[in-house]
Design an enzyme around this catalytic site. Sequence first.
Site, PDB file in Angstrom:
ATOM      1  N   ASP A 146       0.832  -1.207   0.000  1.00 60.75           N
ATOM      2  CA  ASP A 146       0.000   0.000   0.000  1.00 60.75           C
ATOM      3  C   ASP A 146       0.870   1.263   0.000  1.00 60.75           C
ATOM      4  OD1 ASP A 146      -2.354   1.796   0.783  1.00 60.75           O
ATOM      5  OD2 ASP A 146      -3.303  -0.158   0.844  1.00 60.75           O
ATOM      6  N   HIS A 219      -3.873   6.102   3.384  1.00 59.89           N
ATOM      7  CA  HIS A 219      -4.552   4.877   2.960  1.00 59.89           C
ATOM      8  C   HIS A 219      -3.905   3.629   3.570  1.00 59.89           C
ATOM      9  CE1 HIS A 219      -5.831   1.762   0.003  1.00 59.89           C
ATOM     10  NE2 HIS A 219      -6.894   2.534  -0.201  1.00 59.89           N
ATOM     11  N   SER A 552     -11.310  -0.941  -0.611  1.00 55.39           N
ATOM     12  CA  SER A 552      -9.996  -0.848   0.047  1.00 55.39           C
ATOM     13  C   SER A 552     -10.117  -1.089   1.549  1.00 55.39           C
ATOM     14  CB  SER A 552      -9.414   0.556  -0.128  1.00 55.39           C
ATOM     15  OG  SER A 552      -8.747   0.681  -1.338  1.00 55.39           O
TER      16      SER A 552
END
Length: 770
Positions: A146, A219, A552
């Site tokens: 990620d 994220h 996600s």
Amino acid sequence: MVVRWAFFLLPTYLAITNVLSSTKIPTSKTYIVQINRSAKPETFGTHVEWYASVIQSVALEGDDNIDTERIMYNYETVFHGVAARLSLDEVQRLQQHPAVKAVHPESVYELHTTRSPFFLGLESADNTDVLSGNLTGHDVVVGVIDTGIWPESKSFSDRGLPPVPGHWKGTCQTGRGFDKAHCNRKIVGARMFYYGYEADVGKINERKVYKSPRDQDGHGTHVAATVAGAPVRGASLLGQAQGTARGMAPGARIAVYKVCWAGKCSTSDIIEGIDKAVKDGVDVLSLSLGAPTFAYQTDSLSIATFGAMERGVFVSCSAGNSGPNADSLANVSPWMTTVGASTVDRVFPSAVTLGTGRKITGASLYKGWKDGSLRKQYPLVYIGSNSSISDPSALCLQGSLNPKIVSGKIVICNRGLTNRVEIGQVVKDAGGIGMILANTYEHGEDLIADSHLLPAIAVGNKEGAAIKKYAMTNSHPTAALSFQGTRVGIRPSPVVAAFSSRGPNYLNLEVLKPDIVAPGVNILAAWTHSLGPSSLVTDKRIVDFNILSGTSMSCPHVSGIAALIKSRHPNWSPAAIKSAMMTTAYIHDNKYNPLADASTGAASTPYAHGAGHINPLKALNPGLIYDLGPQDYFEFLCAQISSTDMELFGNRTCHHTLASLGDLNYPALSVSFPEKGNNSAVTLHRTVTNVGKAVSNYHAVVSSFKSVVVEVEPATLHFTKKHQKLSYKVTISGKKRQTGPEFGHLIWKNKVHKVRTPIVVSRPPVPIQT
Ligand SMILES: *[C@@H]1O[C@H](CO)[C@@H](O)[C@H](O)[C@H]1NC(C)=O
Ligand SMILES: *[C@@H]1O[C@H](CO)[C@@H](O)[C@H](O)[C@H]1NC(C)=O
Ligand SMILES: *[C@@H]1O[C@H](CO)[C@@H](O)[C@H](O)[C@H]1NC(C)=O
Ligand SMILES: *[C@@H]1O[C@H](CO)[C@@H](O)[C@H](O)[C@H]1NC(C)=O
Ligand SMILES: *[C@@H]1O[C@H](CO)[C@@H](O)[C@H](O)[C@H]1NC(C)=O
């Protein structure tokens, strides 16, 4: 993630390269070259030297600094070969080289952007064993591919964790803002990969960007904390969603592989991340990114994750955010677990009160509105009409709002594809005092709460239409906005999110996808301190936790639950873990109605929810499992792709043991009948392994179907030993012509277990539109 964008990237790629090379702009591009590892001549000491010579052999004369300059990565674990900068001529010559198996062009993937542990039943008092209370036996490491990690977050505290597992061989890579001390017993490894990104975009500006595993985007931090975050009391986003934040597997360890930079993730970097993660010894891989798979043999992510699966690594992937369009899934390989998104029983209610007195409920995370002035009625404006819902000013795009018209008013904007908080910023900049963000048809009734920078409320498609009608038909429309904080215990929930990508699986109708749904709407988890909660540069707020939505967010729920199952059953294969999740999933909401689909309000189908909603505690003890090993998946590929392409998936041999693709021992039954002629009968074979009590009996229960007859033989299974395998067959024969797909299930049942597999009877695939 923008799935549709990647859609036309592949077919036109070579054409684009041609144009560019003839105008001499970039003469080379990144390619991922798969090389036959066994073909190395003995004269070369190492594979690295030999790969360099293979690349050198196709270079133009006079180019001496090839190997060091051009080769970006040497892949050595799940993938064999290199990533290198090559011109189109060189690619063509390379394709003739006897040791080169394939040359894949680089592509760029995008990220698929806490209440959930409680909602998933992981916090009830009688389940302390799987909780943070017992941290022993949690030797499981989850690799998160990620944007990196914000190591100071309390979610990554290693308090109470035993030493790093003995099998772990990873490392803690340092760089700006990240040193060895940032790794601990929770963050056991951290690496970064940027050669592919830099080759495409240019050198990373190290003064602005943390060229280190530190997460500047948020994220990766959010995803890692959802997988395995330690419990943090009193967590909230600006007072919203208050409670204890914790990951699914608080005892598991996190290994960070930063491959995404400024929202872009290059396949050469992703493959290197997966290659290193598997070599380092991760047990689970969490990939909240992707693009549609056109063919297994051209998708380097499918090939690399096949290698990971071969080495016993469970691979969890997001299904994509391109729903509710059909055929919109990413990451459909059967060895991946493809995760869709659904809601939890928590909302952030807010209300729009129209001048007529009508009150409409929406969602918002807006905070920081102190004087309460929007409680009064304010002028309301919508700059659109029935026929122009996607006009720039109806979408409130940058530069489309006339301050003379919107100043001092509450502005209605349609939710398009732009960042939702950014739309609010446009309204604010034009002098608007508030915003109502209305879903249009494609977003259905999904209520995504955002931390807006002005008072703003998201409303569903139906209510949005009513508000717009009022604003268009009334001569002096007005509205008031009010915000009501956080509410839990909401019914119905879960509901499948409208944005969650949908099946059918265009690559193989025989394999139902997505596999499962998990929480992915308004999820609270740890956040970076280098960006505000809205991810806008204008947002200077610093928060420890943020609320995000997307597949996600659902993917790491499944990665964490896989870690829990793995710690309880260390010898289970990735397929066994997936089977345990799928056969115990539920398809009812907390009102005992069928799981609804937010895009229609009606019952969702397996094309939206797969086997159903994950049920972690049941998945720890599924009774029976549908197991599969690497050779089974290999045979599945042998049955449909050429022997040359099979070489990309390793050096196994095809034995052609799979009579039909539908016989892959998948925990779902999916058949398609020919479009023309009478429905004939289709027979599928399955084998189940007893992982429950040694002596156990099961009987088959099949739901009723309108257009087919489903017969199971034998109708009972008698196990006498643990790990015993028994086979059965399911014959599905046509009764009458179908008008569309039909859905149902087969349950193997006894007093303790209900082992459920969905049954999908579909027509042949609709050809992919280009
Ligand atoms: C790879 O190279 C080995 C050794 O030269 C050869 O025996 C084998 O057939 C090659 N495999 C493929 C798939 O070309
Ligand atoms: C914790 O888990 C280990 C391994 O599963 C088990 O042996 C031990 O008894 C458990 N301890 C507690 C306090 O439940
Ligand atoms: C817009 O749609 C509404 C509801 O369908 C209708 O009542 C109204 O007349 C329409 N307005 C225009 C300008 O077409
Ligand atoms: C097959 O591949 C594996 C893993 O890459 C390797 O260890 C093994 O030596 C290979 N076998 C042959 C016969 O090439
Ligand atoms: C379809 O089935 C009907 C009744 O069984 C039969 O009369 C007909 O010939 C069949 N048609 C085809 C194309 O097989």
